[in-house]
Design an enzyme around this catalytic site. Sequence first.
Site, PDB file in Angstrom:
ATOM      1  N   HIS A  47      42.548  26.181 103.801  1.00  0.00           N
ATOM      2  CA  HIS A  47      42.069  25.936 102.425  1.00  0.00           C
ATOM      3  C   HIS A  47      43.268  25.612 101.523  1.00  0.00           C
ATOM      4  CE1 HIS A  47      40.563  27.079  98.369  1.00  0.00           C
ATOM      5  NE2 HIS A  47      39.489  26.451  98.828  1.00  0.00           N
ATOM      6  N   GLU A  96      23.817  16.761 103.564  1.00  0.00           N
ATOM      7  CA  GLU A  96      24.015  17.431 102.275  1.00  0.00           C
ATOM      8  C   GLU A  96      23.653  16.493 101.133  1.00  0.00           C
ATOM      9  OE1 GLU A  96      27.558  19.995 101.621  1.00  0.00           O
ATOM     10  OE2 GLU A  96      28.008  18.589 100.010  1.00  0.00           O
ATOM     11  N   TYR A 136      37.728  25.675 107.034  1.00  0.00           N
ATOM     12  CA  TYR A 136      38.664  24.587 106.723  1.00  0.00           C
ATOM     13  C   TYR A 136      39.590  24.304 107.915  1.00  0.00           C
ATOM     14  CZ  TYR A 136      36.792  25.795 102.215  1.00  0.00           C
ATOM     15  OH  TYR A 136      35.905  26.038 101.193  1.00  0.00           O
ATOM     16  N   GLN A 162      37.106   7.124  95.427  1.00  0.00           N
ATOM     17  CA  GLN A 162      36.345   8.370  95.529  1.00  0.00           C
ATOM     18  C   GLN A 162      36.954   9.282  96.611  1.00  0.00           C
ATOM     19  OE1 GLN A 162      32.567   8.126  97.596  1.00  0.00           O
ATOM     20  NE2 GLN A 162      31.587   9.280  95.952  1.00  0.00           N
ATOM     21  N   LYS A 203      35.112  36.819 106.246  1.00  0.00           N
ATOM     22  CA  LYS A 203      33.803  36.269 105.837  1.00  0.00           C
ATOM     23  C   LYS A 203      32.774  36.474 106.940  1.00  0.00           C
ATOM     24  CE  LYS A 203      34.947  31.947 104.226  1.00  0.00           C
ATOM     25  NZ  LYS A 203      34.913  30.754 103.361  1.00  0.00           N
ATOM     26  N   ARG A 238      32.828  30.554  97.314  1.00  0.00           N
ATOM     27  CA  ARG A 238      33.507  30.979  96.082  1.00  0.00           C
ATOM     28  C   ARG A 238      33.316  29.940  94.993  1.00  0.00           C
ATOM     29  NH1 ARG A 238      39.860  30.684  95.267  1.00  0.00           N
ATOM     30  NH2 ARG A 238      39.209  28.498  95.157  1.00  0.00           N
TER      31      ARG A 238
HETATM   32  P1  FAD Z   1      36.739  31.758  99.951  1.00  0.00           P
HETATM   33  O1  FAD Z   1      36.336  31.969 101.353  1.00  0.00           O
HETATM   34  O2  FAD Z   1      36.504  32.853  98.991  1.00  0.00           O
HETATM   35  O3  FAD Z   1      38.249  31.317  99.957  1.00  0.00           O
HETATM   36  C1  FAD Z   1      38.859  30.815  98.782  1.00  0.00           C
HETATM   37  C2  FAD Z   1      40.368  31.009  98.875  1.00  0.00           C
HETATM   38  O4  FAD Z   1      40.683  32.405  98.776  1.00  0.00           O
HETATM   39  C3  FAD Z   1      40.959  30.542 100.207  1.00  0.00           C
HETATM   40  O5  FAD Z   1      42.234  30.014  99.954  1.00  0.00           O
HETATM   41  C4  FAD Z   1      41.052  31.828 101.025  1.00  0.00           C
HETATM   42  O6  FAD Z   1      42.064  31.758 102.014  1.00  0.00           O
HETATM   43  C5  FAD Z   1      41.385  32.830  99.925  1.00  0.00           C
HETATM   44  N1  FAD Z   1      40.929  34.196 100.235  1.00  0.00           N
HETATM   45  C6  FAD Z   1      39.735  34.530 100.806  1.00  0.00           C
HETATM   46  N2  FAD Z   1      39.666  35.884 100.936  1.00  0.00           N
HETATM   47  C7  FAD Z   1      40.817  36.396 100.431  1.00  0.00           C
HETATM   48  C8  FAD Z   1      41.351  37.710 100.268  1.00  0.00           C
HETATM   49  N3  FAD Z   1      40.672  38.798 100.694  1.00  0.00           N
HETATM   50  N4  FAD Z   1      42.581  37.868  99.693  1.00  0.00           N
HETATM   51  C9  FAD Z   1      43.292  36.775  99.275  1.00  0.00           C
HETATM   52  N5  FAD Z   1      42.833  35.488  99.405  1.00  0.00           N
HETATM   53  C10 FAD Z   1      41.612  35.310  99.971  1.00  0.00           C
HETATM   54  N6  FAD Z   1      31.769  24.080  95.858  1.00  0.00           N
HETATM   55  C11 FAD Z   1      30.831  24.174  94.868  1.00  0.00           C
HETATM   56  O7  FAD Z   1      31.190  24.440  93.702  1.00  0.00           O
HETATM   57  N7  FAD Z   1      29.495  23.981  95.140  1.00  0.00           N
HETATM   58  C12 FAD Z   1      29.033  23.699  96.381  1.00  0.00           C
HETATM   59  O8  FAD Z   1      27.838  23.550  96.583  1.00  0.00           O
HETATM   60  C13 FAD Z   1      29.987  23.587  97.440  1.00  0.00           C
HETATM   61  N8  FAD Z   1      29.600  23.342  98.712  1.00  0.00           N
HETATM   62  C14 FAD Z   1      30.526  23.334  99.736  1.00  0.00           C
HETATM   63  C15 FAD Z   1      30.093  23.147 101.052  1.00  0.00           C
HETATM   64  C16 FAD Z   1      31.003  23.140 102.103  1.00  0.00           C
HETATM   65  C17 FAD Z   1      30.503  22.955 103.528  1.00  0.00           C
HETATM   66  C18 FAD Z   1      32.398  23.315 101.834  1.00  0.00           C
HETATM   67  C19 FAD Z   1      33.396  23.277 102.959  1.00  0.00           C
HETATM   68  C20 FAD Z   1      32.838  23.498 100.529  1.00  0.00           C
HETATM   69  C21 FAD Z   1      31.921  23.529  99.463  1.00  0.00           C
HETATM   70  N9  FAD Z   1      32.316  23.727  98.143  1.00  0.00           N
HETATM   71  C22 FAD Z   1      31.376  23.803  97.127  1.00  0.00           C
HETATM   72  C23 FAD Z   1      33.735  23.873  97.810  1.00  0.00           C
HETATM   73  C24 FAD Z   1      34.212  25.361  97.860  1.00  0.00           C
HETATM   74  O9  FAD Z   1      33.547  26.089  96.849  1.00  0.00           O
HETATM   75  C25 FAD Z   1      35.722  25.372  97.655  1.00  0.00           C
HETATM   76  O10 FAD Z   1      36.360  24.855  98.768  1.00  0.00           O
HETATM   77  C26 FAD Z   1      36.320  26.692  97.214  1.00  0.00           C
HETATM   78  O11 FAD Z   1      37.625  26.420  96.702  1.00  0.00           O
HETATM   79  C27 FAD Z   1      36.445  27.726  98.300  1.00  0.00           C
HETATM   80  O12 FAD Z   1      35.240  28.244  98.642  1.00  0.00           O
HETATM   81  P2  FAD Z   1      35.082  29.284  99.874  1.00  0.00           P
HETATM   82  O13 FAD Z   1      33.706  29.755  99.861  1.00  0.00           O
HETATM   83  O14 FAD Z   1      35.659  28.724 101.102  1.00  0.00           O
HETATM   84  O15 FAD Z   1      36.039  30.457  99.297  1.00  0.00           O
END
Ligand code: FAD
Length: 296
Positions: A148, A17, A144, A211, A164, A107
Amino acid sequence: MHIKDLFSNQKPVVSVEVFPPKPESPLDTVISTIEAVKDLNPDFISVTYGAGGSSRAYTVEIADMVKNQYGIETLAHLTCVGTGKDEIDDMLAQLRSKNIENILALRGDMPQDENTGKFDYTYAKDLITYIRSDSSFCIGAACYPEGHIDCDSLDLDLKHLQQKVSSGADFLITQLFFDNELFYSFKERLDALGIHCPVSAGIMPVINKKQIERITNLCGATISPRLKKIMETYADKPEALKKAGVAYATEQIIDLLSSGVDGIHLYAMNRPEVAQKIFADIKDVRGSCEHEHQLQ
Ligand code: FAD
């Protein structure tokens, strides 16, 4: 090429990455990281989107460079946070025009202030559903092993992960973790829930104590007692900490490879020398895993 096909054709899939710099900064560090790993044949390079305040405008530009200039498969990250439907449509059109076929749909981290613009998709699953309506993209999602940070329990987070995957995620990449047992027990839980898509293990080498403390505070990952001891012992010796951190990550990767992991995703933090050292150290182990797989 779709990354899901890389997972079905070969094992393990090894990726790196990189993140774009801030808008006013040049692309030099990203380019040197890509240069450093290109000869070591990563299966793909992913490019973050807006993570830690980096420029969103650079994501497509870097992904385009990786794919069309260096000839390496790429994965462009995209987030719901701070990105309205029009911007998503614009991103999808740009990616399509550059022949970039893989998106990590996220997200994003919730903003601390109110000034991050509107966003039309609440959760990653909503963005995945929308992107899936254009079936030309292969879609990855985050997962996670420790749950998360915003979710009350790992059980509930796994239910959300199931949504998802059923919305159309083709493969998963984990948040960083420092104890492989967390990953193995997470994988068992995925199996029990019938989540069988490929999962790449996210590994971050520790090269700077402050960090890593900041990152783990933000994402909730646990620092294992063994790693904590290393970080404390070498806190004031940056070179020693870097060597020990790289050795720790390499050991984690070798254990995962020998356990048949689908993939390794290296959070290289735009440190070309770190990516290069780890890739060089796992070269033979990685090669023999591919060979084993071909014989199966
Ligand atoms: P989601 O899957 O939407 O989950 C977010 C939260 O909402 C979780 O707590 C989940 O349990 C909850 N949730 C999901 N669905 C529901 C529902 N239907 N009802 C109620 N709660 C729900 N961030 C950036 O800004 N840019 C990046 O490029 C980036 N790259 C990443 C790459 C990797 C491999 C990882 C692991 C993380 C990355 N992140 C990045 C961080 C990520 O955006 C955050 O961890 C964010 O807080 C959650 O993203 P997600 O897509 O897992 O969210």
